[in-house]
Design an enzyme around this catalytic site. Structure first.
Site, mmCIF file in Angstrom:
data_model
loop_
_atom_site.group_PDB
_atom_site.id
_atom_site.type_symbol
_atom_site.label_atom_id
_atom_site.label_comp_id
_atom_site.label_asym_id
_atom_site.label_seq_id
_atom_site.Cartn_x
_atom_site.Cartn_y
_atom_site.Cartn_z
ATOM 1 N N ALA A 104 11.258 -0.371 -6.466
ATOM 2 C CA ALA A 104 11.694 -1.757 -6.282
ATOM 3 C C ALA A 104 10.477 -2.655 -6.372
ATOM 4 O O ALA A 104 9.354 -2.175 -6.287
ATOM 5 C CB ALA A 104 12.313 -1.926 -4.889
ATOM 6 N N HIS A 523 2.565 10.142 3.567
ATOM 7 C CA HIS A 523 1.339 9.332 3.585
ATOM 8 C C HIS A 523 0.375 9.917 2.554
ATOM 9 O O HIS A 523 -0.694 10.406 2.884
ATOM 10 C CB HIS A 523 0.710 9.366 4.981
ATOM 11 C CG HIS A 523 1.519 8.655 6.018
ATOM 12 N ND1 HIS A 523 1.375 8.859 7.364
ATOM 13 C CD2 HIS A 523 2.494 7.708 5.900
ATOM 14 C CE1 HIS A 523 2.206 8.080 8.040
ATOM 15 N NE2 HIS A 523 2.908 7.376 7.164
ATOM 16 N N HIS A 566 -1.528 4.903 9.073
ATOM 17 C CA HIS A 566 -0.486 5.157 8.095
ATOM 18 C C HIS A 566 -1.105 4.641 6.805
ATOM 19 O O HIS A 566 -2.142 4.004 6.837
ATOM 20 C CB HIS A 566 0.769 4.401 8.460
ATOM 21 C CG HIS A 566 1.321 4.778 9.806
ATOM 22 N ND1 HIS A 566 2.637 5.060 10.011
ATOM 23 C CD2 HIS A 566 0.721 4.913 10.998
ATOM 24 C CE1 HIS A 566 2.827 5.352 11.291
ATOM 25 N NE2 HIS A 566 1.688 5.273 11.910
HETATM 26 C C1 LIG Z 1 9.985 6.708 3.889
HETATM 27 C C2 LIG Z 1 8.563 6.252 4.000
HETATM 28 C C3 LIG Z 1 8.122 5.668 5.190
HETATM 29 C C4 LIG Z 1 6.803 5.237 5.299
HETATM 30 N N1 LIG Z 1 6.437 4.597 6.442
HETATM 31 C C5 LIG Z 1 5.204 4.050 6.511
HETATM 32 C C6 LIG Z 1 4.836 3.259 7.627
HETATM 33 O O1 LIG Z 1 5.617 3.023 8.551
HETATM 34 N N2 LIG Z 1 3.579 2.749 7.646
HETATM 35 C C7 LIG Z 1 2.707 2.954 6.629
HETATM 36 O O2 LIG Z 1 1.583 2.455 6.700
HETATM 37 N N3 LIG Z 1 3.021 3.707 5.565
HETATM 38 C C8 LIG Z 1 4.261 4.224 5.471
HETATM 39 N N4 LIG Z 1 4.601 4.934 4.357
HETATM 40 C C9 LIG Z 1 3.614 5.083 3.268
HETATM 41 C C10 LIG Z 1 3.279 3.781 2.530
HETATM 42 O O3 LIG Z 1 4.420 2.949 2.472
HETATM 43 C C11 LIG Z 1 2.758 4.094 1.128
HETATM 44 O O4 LIG Z 1 1.628 4.922 1.230
HETATM 45 C C12 LIG Z 1 2.338 2.846 0.346
HETATM 46 O O5 LIG Z 1 3.329 1.850 0.412
HETATM 47 C C13 LIG Z 1 2.043 3.223 -1.104
HETATM 48 O O6 LIG Z 1 1.708 2.081 -1.864
HETATM 49 P P1 LIG Z 1 1.347 2.220 -3.410
HETATM 50 O O7 LIG Z 1 1.011 0.852 -3.886
HETATM 51 O O8 LIG Z 1 0.338 3.288 -3.549
HETATM 52 O O9 LIG Z 1 2.660 2.753 -4.145
HETATM 53 P P2 LIG Z 1 4.143 2.111 -4.185
HETATM 54 O O10 LIG Z 1 4.285 1.045 -3.171
HETATM 55 O O11 LIG Z 1 5.074 3.249 -4.142
HETATM 56 O O12 LIG Z 1 4.215 1.389 -5.599
HETATM 57 C C14 LIG Z 1 4.351 2.061 -6.823
HETATM 58 C C15 LIG Z 1 5.234 1.233 -7.737
HETATM 59 O O13 LIG Z 1 5.116 1.717 -9.068
HETATM 60 C C16 LIG Z 1 6.390 1.792 -9.666
HETATM 61 N N5 LIG Z 1 6.309 2.807 -10.720
HETATM 62 C C17 LIG Z 1 6.427 4.150 -10.610
HETATM 63 N N6 LIG Z 1 6.270 4.740 -11.799
HETATM 64 C C18 LIG Z 1 6.030 3.754 -12.692
HETATM 65 C C19 LIG Z 1 5.758 3.730 -14.083
HETATM 66 N N7 LIG Z 1 5.705 4.870 -14.796
HETATM 67 N N8 LIG Z 1 5.561 2.528 -14.690
HETATM 68 C C20 LIG Z 1 5.588 1.375 -13.977
HETATM 69 N N9 LIG Z 1 5.831 1.351 -12.645
HETATM 70 C C21 LIG Z 1 6.040 2.523 -12.015
HETATM 71 C C22 LIG Z 1 7.326 2.116 -8.528
HETATM 72 O O14 LIG Z 1 8.654 1.789 -8.841
HETATM 73 C C23 LIG Z 1 6.715 1.299 -7.396
HETATM 74 O O15 LIG Z 1 7.249 0.000 -7.370
HETATM 75 C C24 LIG Z 1 5.907 5.402 4.218
HETATM 76 C C25 LIG Z 1 6.335 6.006 3.045
HETATM 77 C C26 LIG Z 1 7.654 6.417 2.919
HETATM 78 C C27 LIG Z 1 8.103 7.041 1.634
#
Ligand SMILES: Cc1cc2nc3c(=O)[nH]c(=O)nc-3n(C[C@H](O)[C@H](O)[C@H](O)COP(=O)(O)OP(=O)(O)OC[C@H]3O[C@@H](n4cnc5c(N)ncnc54)[C@H](O)[C@@H]3O)c2cc1C
Ligand SMILES: *[C@@H]1O[C@H](CO)[C@@H](O)[C@H](O)[C@H]1NC(C)=O
Ligand SMILES: *[C@@H]1O[C@H](CO)[C@@H](O)[C@H](O)[C@H]1NC(C)=O
Ligand SMILES: *[C@@H]1O[C@H](CO)[C@@H](O)[C@H](O)[C@H]1NC(C)=O
Ligand SMILES: *[C@@H]1O[C@H](CO)[C@@H](O)[C@H](O)[C@H]1NC(C)=O
Ligand SMILES: *[C@@H]1O[C@H](CO)[C@@H](O)[C@H](O)[C@H]1NC(C)=O
Length: 586
Positions: A104, A523, A566
């Site tokens: 999303a 995480h 986290h």
């Molecule tokens: C259920 C759950 C609960 C959690 N609870 C917590 C919490 O309470 N506190 C906390 O600190 N952390 C929590 N975490 C962990 C934390 O939310 C994540 O580590 C963090 O949000 C990751 O951020 P990111 O930018 O690395 O990836 P993401 O936020 O996952 O962003 C990646 C984005 O890339 C997009 N994408 C994927 N593949 C492609 C592609 N090929 N081309 C283009 N776009 C693509 C995806 O759709 C997504 O929008 C939780 C995780 C989960 C799953």
């Protein structure tokens, strides 16, 4: 046929068409997730800089499931979640783990638990010690505060146990951080606090200043008064939405397209991506491409573009562009376990009271002997892991990284675990997890076109140390619920139950309980680690992929070693800092 039409026809024949309308931007970002939208906002702040973000998910800012701050996993099985399967690990027997992430605008910040904890100062300083100049607690602390809009708690919240230190917080950033209004006003806080003090864990004012050791209310990314989740779409995209130089394009990035090399450096000129209708399209990047598609997906994009371990690329039949064996390796998670307790009397409200112990709290008088026995085995752990990685990272490199982690745990006394209760209405879900396991996994592309299906090898609980640590933290959790005055509230341990796991359960009983119940905490970090190549790194301290001139990676995947927080808070901090580096153009 004139030349232009001929060229277009050729492109279409090749299954690739240039996107209609505008197709060239200064920066093109893969993923409008937690990190991706921080970058989108910061890079497009200058109206003369154009930014596009390619994202497969939708705008979910108005979804009730997303907005709710009463997180009970209600959106878990919906279309805004990826549910990646994984192969099993020896300790799991026939079980295997599912990895979840948000699909999303806002990515995982739109579906997560919202708890915001940064971790220990020394853990960040270790990033610099491992070779990343300028990446330490002091610089990250500034990035955190820059992004933050701290909402001062109300008197009622303070009465429910909220404490804070204003010096640790930013007030002018976009990301709302506060405490839910629905905090429990019952006796849970006071009783838990007294019990932890009895067990030697003192209460602290605020865990986000680099010294989280203690017992304290954890803040969350939300707007307390409106009771609405604050995700990266609401915090960082909403205020930038009107900018004409910023565009979110729906699609899934498949691979980087390459221009002419600059000397020995590979130069990206855009992305090839799959549109919602399945057409392959291209978008051009005049300056840089940036991967923010998560720790699960960035390695797949890199490998699909010829950046990775030659052994793996050869097997997949992908032409090698940049030889980089660390891609997809050293995937690090926390190990989590949950128990449930019934209450003598149910109560209302949330209880986000975190306890973060050190190794001394967890191992007591055994700390010194466990420190020395595990240190004696470090080389063996490293050998085993290098074998799991099929030699992609050398034994020496892993050993060096493990020694830094061992020092953090036993010499620098960082927090090693977190105990976090949730009031489910029926009772208490007592979750606890360990923060710095020595068992790491990996994630790779399984076949050339399988860009949606990461092949995840969790490899969890592969060292005796990880089992001992989770066992000791579990015993501490059990002990807390059995120690007055917290025990006054508790009727019984429902799962696993004291019959299965009594307070004096043996190590063997614990080991089999853990094998049957341990889960991945979600995480996940490290699969494109920011480290020198010799240590298995994928990006350098400018968050640029080694061997490339203009491919950056910015999100959880570059975090080189685990934190006792986290992972969302660290991702925000990393993205704020990376945005500055990218704009400096170095
Ligand atoms: C259920 C759950 C609960 C959690 N609870 C917590 C919490 O309470 N506190 C906390 O600190 N952390 C929590 N975490 C962990 C934390 O939310 C994540 O580590 C963090 O949000 C990751 O951020 P990111 O930018 O690395 O990836 P993401 O936020 O996952 O962003 C990646 C984005 O890339 C997009 N994408 C994927 N593949 C492609 C592609 N090929 N081309 C283009 N776009 C693509 C995806 O759709 C997504 O929008 C939780 C995780 C989960 C799953
Ligand atoms: C999601 O689906 C799985 C499998 O069908 C089920 O076991 C689980 O309880 C569901 N979770 C939620 C929160 O609905
Ligand atoms: C995961 O476990 C289930 C149930 O045991 C099994 O059906 C499935 O094939 C497993 N998947 C993998 C990837 O191992
Ligand atoms: C606690 O909150 C409930 C529900 O809002 C309220 O009815 C009750 O009076 C409060 N109790 C105290 C001690 O403030
Ligand atoms: C730890 O050692 C101290 C000092 O020797 C002793 O007083 C204490 O009882 C020991 N604690 C435990 C839990 O064994
Ligand atoms: C770590 O804790 C131990 C035991 O409490 C103490 O002896 C040592 O000085 C501490 N080290 C640091 C760096 O705080």
């Amino acid at each position: 046929m004139n030349m232009v039409i001929k060229m277009l026809a050729l492109l279409i024949l090749a299954g690739v068409a240039l996107a209609q309308n505008e197709v060239a931007f200064d920066y093109v970002i893969a993923g409008a997730g937690t990190a991706g939208l921080v970058l989108a906002n910061r890079l497009s702040a200058n109206p003369s800089v154009s930014v596009a973000v390619i994202e497969p998910g939708d705008d979910v800012r108005e979804d009730a499931d997303v907005q709710t701050v009463d997180f009970l996993f209600s959106n878990f099985n919906t279309s805004i979640n990826y549910q990646y399967p994984s192969v099993t690990s020896r300790a799991l027997g026939s079980r295997n783990l599912t990895y979840r992430a948000g699909k999303a605008w806002g990515g995982t910040s739109a579906v997560n638990g919202m708890v915001y904890i940064r971790g220990d100062k020394a853990q960040y300083d270790a990033w610099e010690e491992l070779g990343n100049r300028g990446w330490n607690w002091n610089t990250l602390f500034a990035s955190y505060k820059k992004g933050e809009h701290f909402i001062v708690p109300t008197q009622a919240q303070v009465a429910s146990g909220v404490t804070f230190d204003e010096a640790f917080h930013g007030k002018a950033g976009p990301l709302d951080l506060g405490f839910p209004l629905s905090l429990s006003n019952g006796s849970y806080y006071a009783k838990a606090r007294a019990t932890w003090e009895k067990l030697g864990v003192q209460s602290i004012k605020d865990l986000n200043g680099g010294a989280p050791h203690g017992f304290v209310t954890a803040p969350m990314t939300l707007d307390p008064q409106a009771a609405v989740r604050e995700d990266s779409a609401r915090a960082y995209y909403t205020p930038a939405e009107a900018r004409t130089n910023l565009k979110i394009i729906k699609g899934t990035v498949k691979r980087i397209t390459w221009g002419k090399d600059a000397g020995r450096l590979a130069v990206a000129d855009g992305f090839e991506y799959v549109s919602p209708s399945g057409t392959m399209l291209e978008v051009r990047a005049k300056k840089e491409v940036i991967l923010s598609a998560s720790a699960y997906r960035n390695p797949l994009i890199l490998e699909g573009s010829g950046v990775g371990n030659p052994k793996i690329l050869n097997k997949l039949g992908i032409k090698i562009k940049v030889k980089l064996p660390g891609v997809g390796e050293s995937l690090q998670d926390h190990n989590i376990i949950a128990m449930t307790y019934s209450l003598k009397e149910k109560f209302l409200g949330r209880i986000p009271y975190a306890t973060t112990p050190t190794a001394h709290d967890v191992f007591g008088n055994n700390t010194a002997s466990i420190a020395s026995s595990s240190l004696g085995k470090i080389k063996e752990y490293a050998k085993q892991l290098s074998t799991t990685f099929d030699g992609a990272i050398s034994v020496n490199a892993i050993e060096k990284r493990f020694r830094v982690q061992h020092d953090l745990i036993f010499k620098k006394n960082v927090t090693v675990a977190e105990l976090f209760p949730t009031n489910t209405g029926d009772g208490i879900l007592a979750q606890f997890w360990t923060s710095m396991p020595f068992s790491w996994g990996n994630v790779h592309l399984g076949s050339k076109d399988a860009i949606e299906s990461p092949v995840i090898v969790p490899n969890i609980m592969a060292t005796d140390f990880d089992v001992d640590m989770l066992t000791a933290v579990g015993r501490l959790s059990q002990q807390a619920f059995a120690t007055a005055p917290l025990s006054d509230l508790v009727a019984d341990n429902l799962t696993p139950g004291y019959d299965t796991l009594p307070l004096d359960a043996s190590d063997d009983q614990w080991a089999s309980f853990l094998d049957g119940n341990v889960l991945n905490a979600l995480h996940v970090v490290g699969s494109c680690a920011m480290l020198p190549v010799e240590l298995g790194g994928v990006v350098d301290e400018k968050v640029k992929v080694h061997g490339t001139r203009n491919v950056r990676v910015v999100d959880a995947s570059i975090i080189p070693s685990q934190l006792s927080g986290h992972t969302m808070a660290p991702v925000y901090g990393v993205a704020e800092k990376a945005a500055v580096i990218i704009l400096e153009g170095k």
